[in-house]
Scaffold this motif. Structure first.
Motif, PDB file in Angstrom:
ATOM      1  N   GLY A 192       0.807  -1.182   0.000  1.00 31.96           N
ATOM      2  CA  GLY A 192       0.000   0.000   0.000  1.00 31.96           C
ATOM      3  C   GLY A 192       0.862   1.262   0.000  1.00 31.96           C
ATOM      4  N   ARG A 193       0.244   2.353  -0.238  1.00 31.91           N
ATOM      5  CA  ARG A 193       0.966   3.625  -0.275  1.00 31.91           C
ATOM      6  C   ARG A 193       1.364   4.088   1.116  1.00 31.91           C
ATOM      7  NH1 ARG A 193      -2.705   4.909  -5.039  1.00 31.91           N
ATOM      8  NH2 ARG A 193      -4.375   4.793  -3.527  1.00 31.91           N
ATOM      9  N   ALA A 194       0.538   3.816   2.121  1.00 35.80           N
ATOM     10  CA  ALA A 194       0.845   4.279   3.473  1.00 35.80           C
ATOM     11  C   ALA A 194       1.981   3.474   4.093  1.00 35.80           C
ATOM     12  CB  ALA A 194      -0.395   4.207   4.355  1.00 35.80           C
ATOM     13  N   VAL A 195       2.061   2.191   3.757  1.00 29.44           N
ATOM     14  CA  VAL A 195       3.110   1.306   4.274  1.00 29.44           C
ATOM     15  C   VAL A 195       3.637   0.487   3.100  1.00 29.44           C
ATOM     16  CG1 VAL A 195       3.667  -0.474   5.966  1.00 29.44           C
ATOM     17  CG2 VAL A 195       1.860   1.170   6.479  1.00 29.44           C
TER      18      VAL A 195
ATOM     19  N   GLY B 278       5.240  -2.059   0.746  1.00 33.59           N
ATOM     20  CA  GLY B 278       5.629  -3.445   0.983  1.00 33.59           C
ATOM     21  C   GLY B 278       4.704  -4.208   1.900  1.00 33.59           C
ATOM     22  N   ALA B 279       3.753  -3.544   2.515  1.00 34.52           N
ATOM     23  CA  ALA B 279       2.824  -4.226   3.414  1.00 34.52           C
ATOM     24  C   ALA B 279       1.883  -5.112   2.609  1.00 34.52           C
ATOM     25  CB  ALA B 279       2.022  -3.218   4.216  1.00 34.52           C
ATOM     26  N   ALA B 280       1.566  -6.238   3.187  1.00 36.74           N
ATOM     27  CA  ALA B 280       0.612  -7.161   2.573  1.00 36.74           C
ATOM     28  C   ALA B 280      -0.404  -7.556   3.648  1.00 36.74           C
ATOM     29  CB  ALA B 280       1.331  -8.376   2.020  1.00 36.74           C
ATOM     30  N   PRO B 281      -1.345  -6.673   3.942  1.00 32.95           N
ATOM     31  CA  PRO B 281      -2.290  -6.978   5.021  1.00 32.95           C
ATOM     32  C   PRO B 281      -3.165  -8.174   4.685  1.00 32.95           C
ATOM     33  CG  PRO B 281      -3.011  -5.054   3.799  1.00 32.95           C
ATOM     34  CD  PRO B 281      -1.655  -5.427   3.276  1.00 32.95           C
ATOM     35  N   ALA B 282      -3.462  -8.951   5.706  1.00 32.12           N
ATOM     36  CA  ALA B 282      -4.377 -10.078   5.537  1.00 32.12           C
ATOM     37  C   ALA B 282      -5.794  -9.516   5.530  1.00 32.12           C
ATOM     38  CB  ALA B 282      -4.194 -11.070   6.683  1.00 32.12           C
ATOM     39  N   LEU B 283      -6.480  -9.745   4.449  1.00 29.37           N
ATOM     40  CA  LEU B 283      -7.837  -9.241   4.332  1.00 29.37           C
ATOM     41  C   LEU B 283      -8.828 -10.356   4.641  1.00 29.37           C
ATOM     42  CD1 LEU B 283      -7.459  -7.154   1.055  1.00 29.37           C
ATOM     43  CD2 LEU B 283      -7.333  -6.359   3.425  1.00 29.37           C
ATOM     44  N   LEU B 284      -9.849 -10.007   5.376  1.00 27.87           N
ATOM     45  CA  LEU B 284     -10.895 -10.971   5.684  1.00 27.87           C
ATOM     46  C   LEU B 284     -11.753 -11.187   4.445  1.00 27.87           C
ATOM     47  CD1 LEU B 284     -11.949  -9.572   9.168  1.00 27.87           C
ATOM     48  CD2 LEU B 284     -10.453 -11.503   8.681  1.00 27.87           C
ATOM     49  N   PRO B 285     -12.432 -12.321   4.380  1.00 26.73           N
ATOM     50  CA  PRO B 285     -13.292 -12.566   3.226  1.00 26.73           C
ATOM     51  C   PRO B 285     -14.305 -11.424   3.071  1.00 26.73           C
ATOM     52  CG  PRO B 285     -13.136 -14.521   4.589  1.00 26.73           C
ATOM     53  CD  PRO B 285     -12.469 -13.407   5.344  1.00 26.73           C
ATOM     54  N   GLY B 286     -14.512 -11.020   1.851  1.00 26.25           N
ATOM     55  CA  GLY B 286     -15.458  -9.942   1.579  1.00 26.25           C
ATOM     56  C   GLY B 286     -16.756 -10.469   1.028  1.00 26.25           C
TER      57      GLY B 286
END
Length: 60
Positions: A1-4, A6-14
């Protein structure tokens, strides 16, 4: 993401891809129309601010 970078946040099922593109609970078009409201912060600014807040040592 732009704010962090290299970050790869784990996203919950949408929601299902078949779900409407705009969630009526999150649609502010009527609010805009009725009151002229416009949010001061867009998503990028909000996330950047939140990341800074977390990095300052605040708990979630």
């Amino acid at each position: 993401g732009r704010a962090v970078p290299g970050a790869a946040p784990a996203l919950l099922p949408g929601r299902s891809p078949a779900a409407p593109a705009v969630d009526p609970c999150l649609d502010i078009s009527r609010l805009r129309q009725d009151t002229g409201y416009a949010p001061e912060w867009d998503l990028d600014r909000a996330v950047t601010d939140y990341v800074g807040w977390l990095r300052a040592g605040n708990l979630r």
